[in-house]
Design an enzyme around this catalytic site. Structure first.
Site, PDB file in Angstrom:
ATOM      1  N   ASN A   1      14.055  -0.553  12.697  1.00  0.00           N
ATOM      2  CA  ASN A   1      14.366  -1.205  11.431  1.00  0.00           C
ATOM      3  C   ASN A   1      15.648  -0.565  10.887  1.00  0.00           C
ATOM      4  O   ASN A   1      15.621   0.546  10.378  1.00  0.00           O
ATOM      5  CB  ASN A   1      13.185  -0.984  10.474  1.00  0.00           C
ATOM      6  CG  ASN A   1      13.391  -1.659   9.134  1.00  0.00           C
ATOM      7  OD1 ASN A   1      14.459  -2.221   8.865  1.00  0.00           O
ATOM      8  ND2 ASN A   1      12.385  -1.593   8.290  1.00  0.00           N
TER       9      ASN A   1
ATOM     10  N   ARG B   1      13.344  -5.372  13.483  1.00  0.00           N
ATOM     11  CA  ARG B   1      13.124  -6.097  12.236  1.00  0.00           C
ATOM     12  C   ARG B   1      14.446  -6.731  11.821  1.00  0.00           C
ATOM     13  O   ARG B   1      15.467  -6.050  11.755  1.00  0.00           O
ATOM     14  CB  ARG B   1      12.665  -5.145  11.151  1.00  0.00           C
ATOM     15  CG  ARG B   1      12.521  -5.859   9.848  1.00  0.00           C
ATOM     16  CD  ARG B   1      12.163  -4.936   8.729  1.00  0.00           C
ATOM     17  NE  ARG B   1      12.041  -5.734   7.523  1.00  0.00           N
ATOM     18  CZ  ARG B   1      12.444  -5.325   6.333  1.00  0.00           C
ATOM     19  NH1 ARG B   1      12.976  -4.141   6.188  1.00  0.00           N
ATOM     20  NH2 ARG B   1      12.298  -6.104   5.294  1.00  0.00           N
TER      21      ARG B   1
ATOM     22  N   HIS C   1       9.157 -10.699   3.259  1.00  0.00           N
ATOM     23  CA  HIS C   1       7.918  -9.949   3.530  1.00  0.00           C
ATOM     24  C   HIS C   1       6.984 -10.731   4.462  1.00  0.00           C
ATOM     25  O   HIS C   1       5.768 -10.506   4.468  1.00  0.00           O
ATOM     26  CB  HIS C   1       7.108  -9.663   2.250  1.00  0.00           C
ATOM     27  CG  HIS C   1       7.749  -8.708   1.283  1.00  0.00           C
ATOM     28  ND1 HIS C   1       7.658  -8.883  -0.073  1.00  0.00           N
ATOM     29  CD2 HIS C   1       8.455  -7.574   1.472  1.00  0.00           C
ATOM     30  CE1 HIS C   1       8.290  -7.890  -0.689  1.00  0.00           C
ATOM     31  NE2 HIS C   1       8.796  -7.087   0.240  1.00  0.00           N
TER      32      HIS C   1
ATOM     33  N   ARG D   1      13.676  -5.217 -10.040  1.00  0.00           N
ATOM     34  CA  ARG D   1      14.164  -6.609 -10.010  1.00  0.00           C
ATOM     35  C   ARG D   1      13.440  -7.470 -11.036  1.00  0.00           C
ATOM     36  O   ARG D   1      12.233  -7.300 -11.235  1.00  0.00           O
ATOM     37  CB  ARG D   1      13.937  -7.208  -8.614  1.00  0.00           C
ATOM     38  CG  ARG D   1      14.875  -6.649  -7.572  1.00  0.00           C
ATOM     39  CD  ARG D   1      14.532  -7.186  -6.194  1.00  0.00           C
ATOM     40  NE  ARG D   1      14.238  -6.092  -5.287  1.00  0.00           N
ATOM     41  CZ  ARG D   1      13.673  -6.235  -4.098  1.00  0.00           C
ATOM     42  NH1 ARG D   1      13.324  -7.429  -3.669  1.00  0.00           N
ATOM     43  NH2 ARG D   1      13.458  -5.185  -3.339  1.00  0.00           N
TER      44      ARG D   1
ATOM     45  N   PHE E   1       5.667   2.934 -10.272  1.00  0.00           N
ATOM     46  CA  PHE E   1       4.493   2.568 -11.075  1.00  0.00           C
ATOM     47  C   PHE E   1       3.650   3.779 -11.485  1.00  0.00           C
ATOM     48  O   PHE E   1       2.976   3.744 -12.505  1.00  0.00           O
ATOM     49  CB  PHE E   1       3.625   1.565 -10.304  1.00  0.00           C
ATOM     50  CG  PHE E   1       4.222   0.194 -10.299  1.00  0.00           C
ATOM     51  CD1 PHE E   1       5.194  -0.149  -9.371  1.00  0.00           C
ATOM     52  CD2 PHE E   1       3.851  -0.752 -11.235  1.00  0.00           C
ATOM     53  CE1 PHE E   1       5.772  -1.410  -9.365  1.00  0.00           C
ATOM     54  CE2 PHE E   1       4.422  -2.018 -11.245  1.00  0.00           C
ATOM     55  CZ  PHE E   1       5.386  -2.347 -10.310  1.00  0.00           C
TER      56      PHE E   1
ATOM     57  N   GLU F   1       3.902  -3.454   9.146  1.00  0.00           N
ATOM     58  CA  GLU F   1       4.906  -4.376   9.681  1.00  0.00           C
ATOM     59  C   GLU F   1       5.357  -3.943  11.079  1.00  0.00           C
ATOM     60  O   GLU F   1       5.628  -4.781  11.933  1.00  0.00           O
ATOM     61  CB  GLU F   1       6.097  -4.453   8.713  1.00  0.00           C
ATOM     62  CG  GLU F   1       5.743  -5.229   7.450  1.00  0.00           C
ATOM     63  CD  GLU F   1       6.624  -4.926   6.253  1.00  0.00           C
ATOM     64  OE1 GLU F   1       6.493  -3.821   5.692  1.00  0.00           O
ATOM     65  OE2 GLU F   1       7.441  -5.780   5.883  1.00  0.00           O
TER      66      GLU F   1
HETATM   67  P1  ADP Z   1       8.917  -0.519  -0.542  1.00  0.00           P
HETATM   68  O1  ADP Z   1       8.493  -0.517   0.909  1.00  0.00           O
HETATM   69  O2  ADP Z   1       9.093  -1.894  -1.130  1.00  0.00           O
HETATM   70  O3  ADP Z   1      10.007   0.428  -0.903  1.00  0.00           O
HETATM   71  P2  ADP Z   1       6.275   0.559  -1.028  1.00  0.00           P
HETATM   72  O4  ADP Z   1       5.407  -0.501  -0.468  1.00  0.00           O
HETATM   73  O5  ADP Z   1       6.362   1.858  -0.328  1.00  0.00           O
HETATM   74  O6  ADP Z   1       7.707   0.018  -1.388  1.00  0.00           O
HETATM   75  O7  ADP Z   1       5.769   0.818  -2.524  1.00  0.00           O
HETATM   76  C1  ADP Z   1       6.353   1.786  -3.314  1.00  0.00           C
HETATM   77  C2  ADP Z   1       5.785   1.699  -4.722  1.00  0.00           C
HETATM   78  O8  ADP Z   1       4.369   1.824  -4.683  1.00  0.00           O
HETATM   79  C3  ADP Z   1       6.273   2.855  -5.564  1.00  0.00           C
HETATM   80  O9  ADP Z   1       7.378   2.470  -6.325  1.00  0.00           O
HETATM   81  C4  ADP Z   1       5.115   3.137  -6.465  1.00  0.00           C
HETATM   82  O10 ADP Z   1       5.414   2.552  -7.705  1.00  0.00           O
HETATM   83  C5  ADP Z   1       3.928   2.422  -5.901  1.00  0.00           C
HETATM   84  N1  ADP Z   1       2.829   3.370  -5.655  1.00  0.00           N
HETATM   85  C6  ADP Z   1       2.627   4.151  -4.584  1.00  0.00           C
HETATM   86  N2  ADP Z   1       1.506   4.897  -4.744  1.00  0.00           N
HETATM   87  C7  ADP Z   1       1.006   4.584  -5.960  1.00  0.00           C
HETATM   88  C8  ADP Z   1      -0.138   4.999  -6.728  1.00  0.00           C
HETATM   89  N3  ADP Z   1      -0.998   5.909  -6.276  1.00  0.00           N
HETATM   90  N4  ADP Z   1      -0.318   4.456  -7.943  1.00  0.00           N
HETATM   91  C9  ADP Z   1       0.539   3.543  -8.424  1.00  0.00           C
HETATM   92  N5  ADP Z   1       1.615   3.116  -7.759  1.00  0.00           N
HETATM   93  C10 ADP Z   1       1.858   3.616  -6.549  1.00  0.00           C
END
Ligand code: ADP
Length: 399
Positions: A7, A90, A179, A240, A283, A383
């Site tokens: 990727n 990917r 996605h 976003r 989050f 993925e």
């Molecule tokens: P991407 O692949 O789109 O970068 P991820 O699927 O890894 O993102 O998701 C990342 C997001 O998941 C983080 O920004 C965080 O906000 C959220 N996250 C991860 N663990 C937790 C948790 N225990 N509680 C709340 N939010 C979480």
């Protein structure tokens, strides 16, 4: 059969070597800062980390170091590169050309280049990565797996925008969705957990990570999805904005003198949960600020859940019913609070979650009550494994 999954981003590269015999990950890693000072490769085998720090001026050097790491005497996992049967890449955008994963040849490379205007930030590094691998492994088959492919089954009335039709003909402006590999993977896994044929099921998959999208999966096919022409559409996300009234853009340009580029950056990087809360795009930070009484953090979360819930309602209508809802990606897999907030008040759809079962993390499990009409699952997305499975299916019949 061992498959290398790649990727490639503009300055990074993630990889996994998967043994398809048992779908076991033999090694995985990440190269960062390709072409920038401080290039670094982090290679992981059995939980052990090995770091290689040396200048990597381009992706070819980075891929070579990944291959060296895989065959390394000390921390390698294969004796020879010839053990890698194929490479699965990917690729973000396959346009309207690819509704399925494909064996890469010159024609495909040209098609990927043709898709650059649709994904100017993502397709170029994907192409560079594929070229680097093709040069270093000229006899190894390569497969392209597209984020957009799964959504090519959407009917025209779901993917067309109500804009002048010529814009679709001339610029291919339409909803593509993203996605797709994740939505496909978790919908297949949900059907397995239900012990049913996916062709009998209506599933709504919620990929809630930094980027977030929802998909209405009808009999295993994408019927609609929340992202659009770009991954900016749909849900509110970490940074976003998702769907907004498009008239806000000309209004802001007139009112503030911001350029279209400034507004583009604002909508992609400074909006969403970060923009509303003013706290963070993560989050975890926003949840903890909300718990300590930060009103804007609470508003950001409420707005976020409201959107997810609205799409679930809309897609239940699109599917004319729903058998299962799946939560996946960072937030979907880890945040019990979010899942409870989204599912609360959906009782009229027959959705009831069990607070105790909901208290899980990162495991594939049903979290609905035994009398819930609609099953609710948490399923960690994978993925890379989906890419490896597609790659295996395509190359297994090659001579
Ligand atoms: P991407 O692949 O789109 O970068 P991820 O699927 O890894 O993102 O998701 C990342 C997001 O998941 C983080 O920004 C965080 O906000 C959220 N996250 C991860 N663990 C937790 C948790 N225990 N509680 C709340 N939010 C979480």
């Amino acid at each position: 059969m061992k498959i290398l999954v790649m990727n490639c981003g503009s300055s990074s590269l993630k990889y996994q070597l998967i043994d398809m015999k048992d779908e076991n990950v033999l090694a995985k890693g990440l190269v960062e800062r390709i072409g920038i000072k401080g290039s670094i490769l982090t290679h992981r085998v059995n939980g052990q980390k090995h770091i290689v720090e040396q200048p990597m001026e381009d992706h070819k050097v980075a891929v070579k170091l990944v291959l060296d790491a895989l065959v390394d005497k000390e921390y390698g996992v294969i004796d020879d590169m010839s053990e890698i049967s194929a490479v699965g890449h990917r690729v973000v955008h396959g346009g309207e050309r690819y509704a399925k994963s494909v064996l890469i040849d010159e024609k495909v490379m040209k098609a990927l280049k043709d898709c650059i205007p649709l994904a100017p930030l993502h397709n170029p590094p994907n192409i560079i990565g594929i070229n680097a691998c093709r040069q270093l492994m000229p006899d190894t088959p390569m497969v392209g797996v597209f984020d957009t492919a799964f959504h090519q089954t959407m009917p025209d009335y779901a993917y067309m925008y109500p804009l002048p039709y010529e814009l679709y003909e001339k610029y291919k402006i339409r909803k593509y969705g993203f996605h797709g590999t994740s939505h496909r993977f978790v919908s297949i896994e949900a059907a397995k957990l239900m012990g049913k044929d996916i062709k009998e099921l209506k599933i709504i998959t919620c990929h809630l990570g930094n980027g977030a999208s929802i998909c209405a999966v009808d009999k295993g096919k994408s019927a609609d999805t929340s992202m659009g022409f770009t991954p900016l559409a749909g849900l509110a996300m970490g940074t976003r904005c998702g769907d907004i009234d498009p008239a806000v853009i000309p209004f802001l340009m007139n009112a503030t003198g911001l350029s279209i580029n400034d507004i583009d950056v604002m909508m992609n990087k400074k909006s969403g949960v970060l923009g509303v809360s003013g706290v963070s795009s993560d989050f975890r930070d926003v949840e903890s600020a909300a718990n300590s009484g930060n009103k804007r953090a609470k508003l950001a979360l409420d707005l976020y859940y409201h959107r997810v819930k609205s799409f679930i309602g809309a897609y239940a209508a699109v599917l004319n019913g729903v058998d299962a809802i799946v939560f996946t990606a960072g937030l979907g897999e880890n945040s019990a609070t979010s899942r409870a907030a989204v599912c609360g008040g959906l009782g009229y759809l027959g959705i009831k979650i069990d607070p105790e079962k909901n208290n899980i993390r990162g495991e594939a499990l049903e979290i609905s009550t035994s009398d819930s009409k609609v099953k609710v699952f948490v399923i960690p997305t994978n993925e890379e494994l989906m890419i490896a499975r597609d790659t295996k299916d395509i190359v297994k019949n090659l001579k």
